[in-house]
Every structure is written in structure tokens, then in C-alpha cells.
Scaffold this active site. Sequence first.
Site, short mmCIF file in Angstrom:
data_model
loop_
_atom_site.label_atom_id
_atom_site.label_comp_id
_atom_site.label_asym_id
_atom_site.label_seq_id
_atom_site.Cartn_x
_atom_site.Cartn_y
_atom_site.Cartn_z
N SER A 1 -30.38 19.99 132.81
CA SER A 1 -31.61 20.05 132.02
C SER A 1 -31.38 20.62 130.63
O SER A 1 -32.21 20.49 129.76
CB SER A 1 -32.65 20.91 132.73
OG SER A 1 -32.22 22.25 132.81
N CYS A 2 -30.24 21.27 130.42
CA CYS A 2 -30.00 21.96 129.16
C CYS A 2 -29.14 21.09 128.27
O CYS A 2 -28.05 20.70 128.64
CB CYS A 2 -29.31 23.30 129.39
SG CYS A 2 -28.87 24.14 127.87
N GLY A 3 -29.61 20.80 127.07
CA GLY A 3 -28.84 19.98 126.16
C GLY A 3 -28.25 20.74 125.01
O GLY A 3 -27.14 20.47 124.57
N CYS B 1 -27.36 23.94 124.67
CA CYS B 1 -26.45 25.05 124.90
C CYS B 1 -25.07 24.74 124.33
O CYS B 1 -24.53 23.67 124.51
CB CYS B 1 -26.31 25.32 126.39
SG CYS B 1 -27.87 25.56 127.22
#
Length: 271
Positions: free
Chosen positions: A109-111, A113
Site C-alpha cells: 500500500s505504500c508507494g 517510502c
Amino acid sequence: MRDSSRVSVVKVEETQSQRVDDDVVIEEPLEIRVNGDSLSVTMRTPGDDFDLAVGLLWTEGIIRSRDEIGTIAYCPDEEQPELKNIVNVVLVDTTRKIESSRRLWSNSSCGLCGKATLESIHQVCQPVASSIVISRELLFSLPSRLRQAQANFERTGGIHAVGLFDEQGSLLVLREDIGRHNAVDKVLGAALVGGLPVSETIMMVSGRLGFEIAQKALVAGIPVVASISAASSLAIELANDLGMTTIGFLRGRSMNVYSHPERIAAGGITA
């Protein structure tokens, strides 16, 4: 390559419960290598891994065209050779070494970072040049068109989808993934490899429209991005600066147009 699996669950409804089998989305790591060097590891839903790798390289500014790609292949994992969790992209320039701030573990879900700075991403993007004009009726129809094409979501209810539509509303390419950023990379990778012109397309996403999704679309030159959910302040700021139309809360017969409404045909739309 499986994208879902069956698990046993206890289903509770009101005061009743029973054990049933349910479909859940598979989430596994994928390591992406360039010329044999590790670039990134992301958690993704297996399938369309080559599209994901190409899309990531494109939206990270590592490649600018499909002509820079030599070969793409899976690398066997020494400990689990049956898994296809390592992809190596060999560039035409096989001596090239990739320097990236994205050498990290990221979840699905994290782009953003691991990025060096927001400013460095901004520098990669060029202003959108597109003459596309679309109707409100076409936009209102996109969520249902996207949903109807989501085979995995119908089984699991737990996966994001991204679709590219032309200005007549025809679906050009759709990809699903447990991570919304991965789904975008898969769609854009497929578009790049397939030589699909994206300057007159609409990208419809099933999740929120955050900064990195806007950034990825801008790298590809997509003029319109629509979401059934909200847009973030940074995504709107970037879209305003670089000429991209962003739309949120596209549900039923309403929507919020956050930037560049001039691409929506006249009929009550005012800037």
C-alpha cells in the site's frame, strides 16, 4: 500463477456461525533486479509481474521507452526454485548501473517510502500535453465499467484495480493487485510494452488518488485520472502545476473535479 487461494473461515451472521471456505488475495514478495542488481522488493499479488517491473522502471525515470529493455525473465530462488518471486530486467545497455533511493522493502500500500525528496520526483514529470475532452456521462459510467472487469475482486473483495479507457469509454487495459501503486505500475508497464498511446486516455483507479499515483500518471503523460475515493492535497497540487485533470469521489452521478476541469465537456462545469 495463482492470484487467490481458498482458506477456511468462521462466518458469523447475527447469532449464527458456520465454517466455510473463502477466497483471499495472495500477497507475496517480488524482487525486481536491473542488469542483475537488486532495485526493489515489493509485496504484490502474483501475475503480470513483467508489466509491474517495466511500469516501475518507467515511473521511476529509469527508462523512458520500451526500446531500452533487452530481456525480462524470472530468476529462480535458490531456496525455493518453484517460486517466481524474482524478476530481472536486462537493459539494452547491459553495463548500466542503477542508482536509486528505492532500494528498500515496501509494502503493497505504500508507494512513496524511500524517495529521496518530493522535489526530485517533481523534476521527473513534464507538463501534460493533451487535447482530450470527455463528457460527464462517460465519466459517470467508468466506475461500473471498471468493476465489471474486476474478476479477482468479484472472488475476493480485497484487491485494487486500475483501468485505462479511451475517450469513447472503451477499456484498453486493466490490472489488479493488492497494492494500488502496483496496479498502476502494471497498467502503465503493459501500456509501454504494448506501444499503447496514453496521451488521450483516462486512468480510473479503485483506491484513493495520492501523490505517487498522480506522479506515475504524469510520468506516463496521462491527462485524466479519476478515483472513486478522495485525492490528497499533494496530488492536487502536482496535477494543478503540471496540467493533469484529477477527479475524486466519482460515484453514481457526482464527482469532485480537483484540477483542470476544462477537459470535461461543457454542461455545467465551471472552473
